[in-house]
Design a protein around this motif. Structure first.
Motif, PDB file in Angstrom:
ATOM      1  N   PHE A  80       0.815  -1.216   0.000  1.00  0.00           N
ATOM      2  CA  PHE A  80       0.000   0.000   0.000  1.00  0.00           C
ATOM      3  C   PHE A  80       0.847   1.264   0.000  1.00  0.00           C
ATOM      4  CE2 PHE A  80      -2.568   3.253   2.234  1.00  0.00           C
ATOM      5  CZ  PHE A  80      -3.553   3.395   1.281  1.00  0.00           C
ATOM      6  N   TRP A  81       1.816   1.332   0.907  1.00  0.00           N
ATOM      7  CA  TRP A  81       2.583   2.572   1.026  1.00  0.00           C
ATOM      8  C   TRP A  81       3.682   2.671  -0.042  1.00  0.00           C
ATOM      9  CZ3 TRP A  81       3.073   7.346   1.670  1.00  0.00           C
ATOM     10  CH2 TRP A  81       4.302   7.940   1.882  1.00  0.00           C
ATOM     11  N   ILE A  82       4.636   1.742   0.013  1.00  0.00           N
ATOM     12  CA  ILE A  82       5.818   1.882  -0.852  1.00  0.00           C
ATOM     13  C   ILE A  82       5.484   1.716  -2.326  1.00  0.00           C
ATOM     14  CG2 ILE A  82       7.987   0.727  -1.495  1.00  0.00           C
ATOM     15  CD1 ILE A  82       8.442   2.604   0.780  1.00  0.00           C
ATOM     16  N   THR A  83       4.677   0.708  -2.647  1.00  0.00           N
ATOM     17  CA  THR A  83       4.444   0.465  -4.082  1.00  0.00           C
ATOM     18  C   THR A  83       3.161   1.099  -4.591  1.00  0.00           C
ATOM     19  OG1 THR A  83       3.411  -1.656  -3.607  1.00  0.00           O
ATOM     20  CG2 THR A  83       5.768  -1.673  -4.096  1.00  0.00           C
ATOM     21  N   VAL A 126      19.039   5.725 -14.266  1.00  0.00           N
ATOM     22  CA  VAL A 126      19.318   5.096 -12.974  1.00  0.00           C
ATOM     23  C   VAL A 126      19.192   6.117 -11.836  1.00  0.00           C
ATOM     24  CG1 VAL A 126      21.078   3.882 -11.614  1.00  0.00           C
ATOM     25  CG2 VAL A 126      20.749   3.289 -13.996  1.00  0.00           C
ATOM     26  N   THR A 127      19.593   7.351 -12.102  1.00  0.00           N
ATOM     27  CA  THR A 127      19.446   8.363 -11.037  1.00  0.00           C
ATOM     28  C   THR A 127      17.965   8.599 -10.724  1.00  0.00           C
ATOM     29  OG1 THR A 127      19.402  10.254 -12.532  1.00  0.00           O
ATOM     30  CG2 THR A 127      21.551   9.597 -11.689  1.00  0.00           C
ATOM     31  N   GLY A 128      17.121   8.358 -11.711  1.00  0.00           N
ATOM     32  CA  GLY A 128      15.673   8.493 -11.484  1.00  0.00           C
ATOM     33  C   GLY A 128      15.162   7.470 -10.490  1.00  0.00           C
ATOM     34  N   LEU A 129      15.933   6.383 -10.306  1.00  0.00           N
ATOM     35  CA  LEU A 129      15.520   5.354  -9.347  1.00  0.00           C
ATOM     36  C   LEU A 129      15.995   5.680  -7.928  1.00  0.00           C
ATOM     37  CD1 LEU A 129      16.461   2.197 -11.466  1.00  0.00           C
ATOM     38  CD2 LEU A 129      14.269   3.354 -11.383  1.00  0.00           C
ATOM     39  N   LEU A 130      16.787   6.755  -7.842  1.00  0.00           N
ATOM     40  CA  LEU A 130      17.383   7.120  -6.555  1.00  0.00           C
ATOM     41  C   LEU A 130      16.315   7.442  -5.502  1.00  0.00           C
ATOM     42  CD1 LEU A 130      20.357   7.418  -5.699  1.00  0.00           C
ATOM     43  CD2 LEU A 130      20.147   9.866  -6.070  1.00  0.00           C
ATOM     44  N   ALA A 137      14.842   2.014   1.191  1.00  0.00           N
ATOM     45  CA  ALA A 137      15.948   1.643   2.087  1.00  0.00           C
ATOM     46  C   ALA A 137      15.660   2.129   3.513  1.00  0.00           C
ATOM     47  CB  ALA A 137      17.255   2.227   1.577  1.00  0.00           C
ATOM     48  N   VAL A 138      15.214   3.370   3.619  1.00  0.00           N
ATOM     49  CA  VAL A 138      14.891   3.924   4.945  1.00  0.00           C
ATOM     50  C   VAL A 138      13.710   3.166   5.544  1.00  0.00           C
ATOM     51  CG1 VAL A 138      13.960   5.985   6.087  1.00  0.00           C
ATOM     52  CG2 VAL A 138      15.850   6.199   4.474  1.00  0.00           C
ATOM     53  N   PHE A 139      12.695   2.941   4.715  1.00  0.00           N
ATOM     54  CA  PHE A 139      11.483   2.269   5.178  1.00  0.00           C
ATOM     55  C   PHE A 139      11.797   0.853   5.681  1.00  0.00           C
ATOM     56  CE2 PHE A 139       7.784  -0.410   4.313  1.00  0.00           C
ATOM     57  CZ  PHE A 139       6.816   0.266   5.034  1.00  0.00           C
ATOM     58  N   THR A 140      12.600   0.127   4.920  1.00  0.00           N
ATOM     59  CA  THR A 140      12.898  -1.260   5.295  1.00  0.00           C
ATOM     60  C   THR A 140      13.778  -1.307   6.537  1.00  0.00           C
ATOM     61  OG1 THR A 140      12.800  -1.815   2.959  1.00  0.00           O
ATOM     62  CG2 THR A 140      13.757  -3.463   4.383  1.00  0.00           C
ATOM     63  N   THR A 141      14.725  -0.395   6.625  1.00  0.00           N
ATOM     64  CA  THR A 141      15.601  -0.378   7.807  1.00  0.00           C
ATOM     65  C   THR A 141      14.786  -0.110   9.075  1.00  0.00           C
ATOM     66  OG1 THR A 141      17.350   0.458   6.399  1.00  0.00           O
ATOM     67  CG2 THR A 141      17.713   0.647   8.757  1.00  0.00           C
ATOM     68  N   THR A 161      13.299  -6.719   0.151  1.00  0.00           N
ATOM     69  CA  THR A 161      12.301  -5.744  -0.314  1.00  0.00           C
ATOM     70  C   THR A 161      12.962  -4.621  -1.118  1.00  0.00           C
ATOM     71  OG1 THR A 161      11.169  -6.189   1.746  1.00  0.00           O
ATOM     72  CG2 THR A 161      10.369  -4.321   0.486  1.00  0.00           C
ATOM     73  N   VAL A 162      14.171  -4.235  -0.697  1.00  0.00           N
ATOM     74  CA  VAL A 162      14.829  -3.089  -1.354  1.00  0.00           C
ATOM     75  C   VAL A 162      15.043  -3.357  -2.847  1.00  0.00           C
ATOM     76  CG1 VAL A 162      16.839  -1.560  -1.343  1.00  0.00           C
ATOM     77  CG2 VAL A 162      15.870  -2.352   0.814  1.00  0.00           C
ATOM     78  N   PRO A 163      15.747  -4.442  -3.221  1.00  0.00           N
ATOM     79  CA  PRO A 163      15.906  -4.664  -4.676  1.00  0.00           C
ATOM     80  C   PRO A 163      14.588  -4.944  -5.385  1.00  0.00           C
ATOM     81  CG  PRO A 163      16.789  -6.514  -3.425  1.00  0.00           C
ATOM     82  CD  PRO A 163      16.496  -5.437  -2.440  1.00  0.00           C
ATOM     83  N   MET A 164      13.660  -5.611  -4.685  1.00  0.00           N
ATOM     84  CA  MET A 164      12.402  -5.949  -5.360  1.00  0.00           C
ATOM     85  C   MET A 164      11.578  -4.691  -5.662  1.00  0.00           C
ATOM     86  SD  MET A 164      12.782  -9.022  -5.876  1.00  0.00           S
ATOM     87  CE  MET A 164      11.253  -9.509  -6.620  1.00  0.00           C
ATOM     88  N   VAL A 165      11.570  -3.760  -4.718  1.00  0.00           N
ATOM     89  CA  VAL A 165      10.806  -2.526  -4.944  1.00  0.00           C
ATOM     90  C   VAL A 165      11.493  -1.672  -6.020  1.00  0.00           C
ATOM     91  CG1 VAL A 165      10.041  -0.352  -3.896  1.00  0.00           C
ATOM     92  CG2 VAL A 165       9.692  -2.490  -2.686  1.00  0.00           C
ATOM     93  N   ILE A 166      12.822  -1.663  -5.994  1.00  0.00           N
ATOM     94  CA  ILE A 166      13.547  -0.913  -7.038  1.00  0.00           C
ATOM     95  C   ILE A 166      13.245  -1.526  -8.403  1.00  0.00           C
ATOM     96  CG2 ILE A 166      15.827  -0.281  -7.934  1.00  0.00           C
ATOM     97  CD1 ILE A 166      16.806  -0.307  -5.005  1.00  0.00           C
ATOM     98  N   LEU A 167      13.214  -2.848  -8.427  1.00  0.00           N
ATOM     99  CA  LEU A 167      12.907  -3.556  -9.675  1.00  0.00           C
ATOM    100  C   LEU A 167      11.497  -3.191 -10.151  1.00  0.00           C
ATOM    101  CD1 LEU A 167      14.260  -5.673 -11.496  1.00  0.00           C
ATOM    102  CD2 LEU A 167      13.084  -7.432 -10.187  1.00  0.00           C
TER     103      LEU A 167
END
Lengths: 387, 341
Positions: A80-83, A126-130, A137-141, A161-167
């Motif tokens: 709900f939140w991140i994606t 790629v910078t657009g994915l920053l 990263a903050v959310f998962t930590t 979750t971090v790589p999967m959400v970036i993907l």
């Protein structure tokens, strides 16, 4: 080479840093995670701060504290939140990266530098994915610590979750980058990307609905075919018994009932088979289309699949199974057909199985191919365009 | 540094450049151009003549339809050579969230300038363009003139051998323009080659060693001012009032005896020669008829004169229309100073 790449990334960070939306979004991420911490679970149900909320289905009798928090993390936090919400904020913040790059006065300067066009475009992409990288990263930590402290489980696997959400975000952002390059407009790129995302999501919902309907008809056809076999067998037995006991009225009535049911089922079968075949064909077509498009929902579902095992969910599933049985398929006391509840369970099991059987290669592989195709088109255009 | 005619000394050597945009708009047609090391080269032309397109082709911003030529010894289009090139675009736009200093560093980093050198050059160039005070302010708050000064500085951040400046004095006040002129002279003294696109003919004339004029995508003139005006020297005699018929007749007779052409426009007499002894004969003739001479000096066509002449269609005698050449049209061109293509 690294000097240039680092400079572009550092510039992207400065651009994000200058946007209030980035910090608002990051603040909201923290609030969402902290809100997890306010919810607890014990053997009596859920708790909110120190208040007890008595929901039997959600208690440590059926689901472990660790699974409960992971479930909150994956469903509310990630899905709900991140994606969803954070992704929209991410798109708003980063939809302008490519249109800004190709705007008059800016593009002349960067293209006059000793950096290849394809490399420049891909680095900017790629910078657009920053934005989403920092957010997730903050959310998962933070979630890692909340689940550790409140759920008692220190789960490093959460960071998948971090790589999967970036993907997941990269699929959508590849479309945004292409549209931004073509239209040179941030607003157009943003709106068209959201439209694409909505349509892609609609296709997923359509496919899921078709899978349910298709599986439903498959199970029903199997149930009817089994039913016909069993009734035919039972009718043969009853007929034999009727020969032996010609005065047994109950057997005679049963024979009539069975013959009637056989007739009903036999009449039902072609229609059900027709529906099944039609839905199978439609579903196949939709799946073929879906194969070409990014699997955003399934990619995120992979996180849940990896984080929460089937065994973790067993408690909740068993709890659901104990709910009152719905109406049966037939009211005939001798009816041997599957009940609606059984059909429903079977359909659910098969859908669950079908969904889980979808390989990572199909989900991620085809999505990455889509993303690569978008980027290849964009690079081709960017490489050939005169500015 | 005085430019030489040695081929190795060429910073830009274009044998043939053509560009046709979509819609068959021919922006550049068979352009041949040479720029020598250490000179200030001015490219002029009416709007839409193809000046910016030519520069953008050299900087790989626009892809040529055809290009035979070299820049800094490498084929045009070779990206690696751009680390030795500086560029000030006409409408440069820095990211608004960067400060002036950050903008310079970003630009230099894209040119692969090492970090330490970036810091050093940043300070030196900000000082050089008078922007030190504003180094830590966001570019979004800069005036047009300040952005232009910053743009000139960023073009020099990689210590380039060749600098392209597209309308460098655009938006600058007279002081800023003078500073840019001084900077151009300094750059030439440092041995750098400067390539300027500008509409401001007087400014170009003041600083350029050589100029070229583009019209409708074709190069119509190229050379030093001396080369371009060779054979067009004049001696101009200004009278206090329009000469009387007798004075006129005397002047014509003296000119005929000296074997020079004579042209009279109102109170100005122009002789087709720049030698004083020939002019002296005509002046004596005029004075003998009581004509009062206010001034007498050798003159040559200005860059503006050359420019205006260059953009006249030799067939129609009218000014060429702004913009690119229409497809299929052919215009005869004459290049003074260097061989015609």
């Amino acid at each position: 080479m690294m000097t240039q790449t680092w400079a572009i990334f550092y510039d992207a960070y400065r651009a994000l840093n200058a946007r209030k939306l980035f910090w608002i979004s990051l603040g909201l991420s923290a609030v969402v995670v902290l809100s997890f911490a306010t919810v607890g679970i014990n053997d009596k149900g859920l708790t909110f701060f120190h208040w007890q909320i008595g929901i039997d289905a959600f208690s440590t009798q059926f689901i472990s504290r660790e699974t409960f928090y992971k479930l909150i993390f994956t469903t509310l936090g990630v899905r709900f939140w991140i994606t969803f919400l954070a992704t929209i904020l991410g798109l708003i913040s980063t939809a302008g990266v490519i249109p800004d790059l190709v705007s008059d006065g800016a593009i002349d300067l960067v293209l006059s530098k000793p950096i290849g066009r394809v490399r420049l475009f891909l680095t900017k992409y790629v910078t657009g994915l920053l934005f989403v990288t920092l957010q997730v990263a903050v959310f998962t930590t933070l979630s890692f610590f909340v689940i550790g402290l409140r759920g008692g489980a220190w789960e490093p696997g959460l960071f998948i979750t971090v790589p999967m959400v970036i993907l997941f975000y990269s699929y959508i952002y590849s479309v945004c980058a292409l549209l931004g390059l073509i239209t040179r407009s941030t607003v157009a790129a943003l709106l068209l990307t959201i439209l694409f995302w909505v349509l892609n999501g609609s296709l997923h919902i359509t496919e899921s609905s078709l899978l349910v309907a298709r599986t439903n008809f498959e199970v029903r056809v199997e149930a009817i075919e089994n039913d016909l076999d069993e009734r035919t067998q039972k009718l043969a037995e009853l007929t034999e018994r009727a020969v032996a006991e010609p005065d047994n009225q109950r057997i005679a009535t049963n024979i009539v009932n069975q013959q009637r049911m056989l007739e009903v089922r036999t009449q039902e079968l072609p229609g059900e088979i027709g529906n099944r075949d039609l839905l199978q064909r439609i579903h196949f077509g939709v799946m073929a289309l879906k194969t070409l498009l990014p699997k955003t929902t399934e990619t995120i579902d992979l996180t849940e699949r990896w984080l929460i095992s089937s065994a973790d969910m067993e408690g909740l599933t068993n709890q659901a199974a104990q709910e009152p049985a719905p109406m049966t398929f037939s009211t005939d006391p001798d009816d041997i057909a599957m009940s609606d509840r059984e059909i429903s369970r079977e359909v659910q099991d098969r859908i669950e199985q079908a969904t889980r059987e979808r390989s990572v290669a199909w989900i991620v592989g085809t999505s990455v191919i889509f993303e690569a195709a978008m980027l290849a088109i964009a690079c081709w255009i960017f490489r050939r365009r005169d500015f | 540094m005085k430019p030489t005619q040695n081929g190795d000394d060429l910073v830009i050597d274009l044998a043939r450049v053509e560009k046709t945009f979509k819609g068959r708009v021919r922006a550049l047609d068979d352009v041949q151009m040479r720029v020598h090391r250490g000179e200030v080269f001015g490219l002029l032309g009416p709007n839409g003549a193809g000046k910016s397109t030519l520069v953008k082709i050299l900087l790989t911003i626009v892809r040529p339809s055809r290009c035979q030529g070299r820049m800094l010894g490498e084929a045009v289009g070779d990206k690696s050579v751009l680390s030795r090139v500086g560029y000030l675009p006409e409408h440069l736009r820095f990211p608004q969230y960067l400060t002036g200093g950050q903008s310079l560093e970003y630009s230099a980093a894209l040119s692969n300038v090492p970090r330490r050198e970036r810091k050093q050059r940043r300070e030196a160039l900000l000082e050089r363009v008078g922007m030190t005070r504003w180094a830590n302010k966001k570019v979004g708050g800069y005036s047009k003139g300040m952005r232009q000064r910053l743009g000139v500085a960023q073009a020099l951040m990689n210590d380039p051998d060749l600098v392209f400046l597209d309308e460098p004095t655009d938006g600058l006040d007279p002081v800023g323009r003078r500073d840019v002129r001084r900077l151009l002279v300094e750059l030439r003294e440092e041995g750098k080659t400067v390539f300027i696109n500008s509409h401001l003919l007087n400014e170009l004339e003041a600083v350029c060693d050589r100029v070229a004029i583009l019209a409708q995508g074709r190069l119509v003139l190229q050379g030093t001012m001396d080369e371009l005006t060779a054979g067009q020297e004049r001696y101009t005699i200004e009278l206090a009032s329009a000469p009387a018929p007798a004075a006129l007749a005397a002047a014509r007779e003296a000119a005929e005896q000296a074997g020079v052409s004579l042209e009279i426009k109102g109170d100005v007499v122009q002789l087709g020669v720049d030698e004083l002894n020939h002019a002296q004969l005509v002046m004596d003739a005029l004075r003998s008829q009581r004509a009062v001479i206010k001034s007498a000096r050798p003159t040559r066509p200005s860059l503006e004169d050359l420019f205006m002449r260059a953009i006249i269609d030799p067939h129609t005698g009218e000014e060429l229309l702004p913009g690119a050449a229409s497809p299929g049209s052919k215009q005869e061109t004459s290049i003074n100073g260097e061989e015609a293509p």
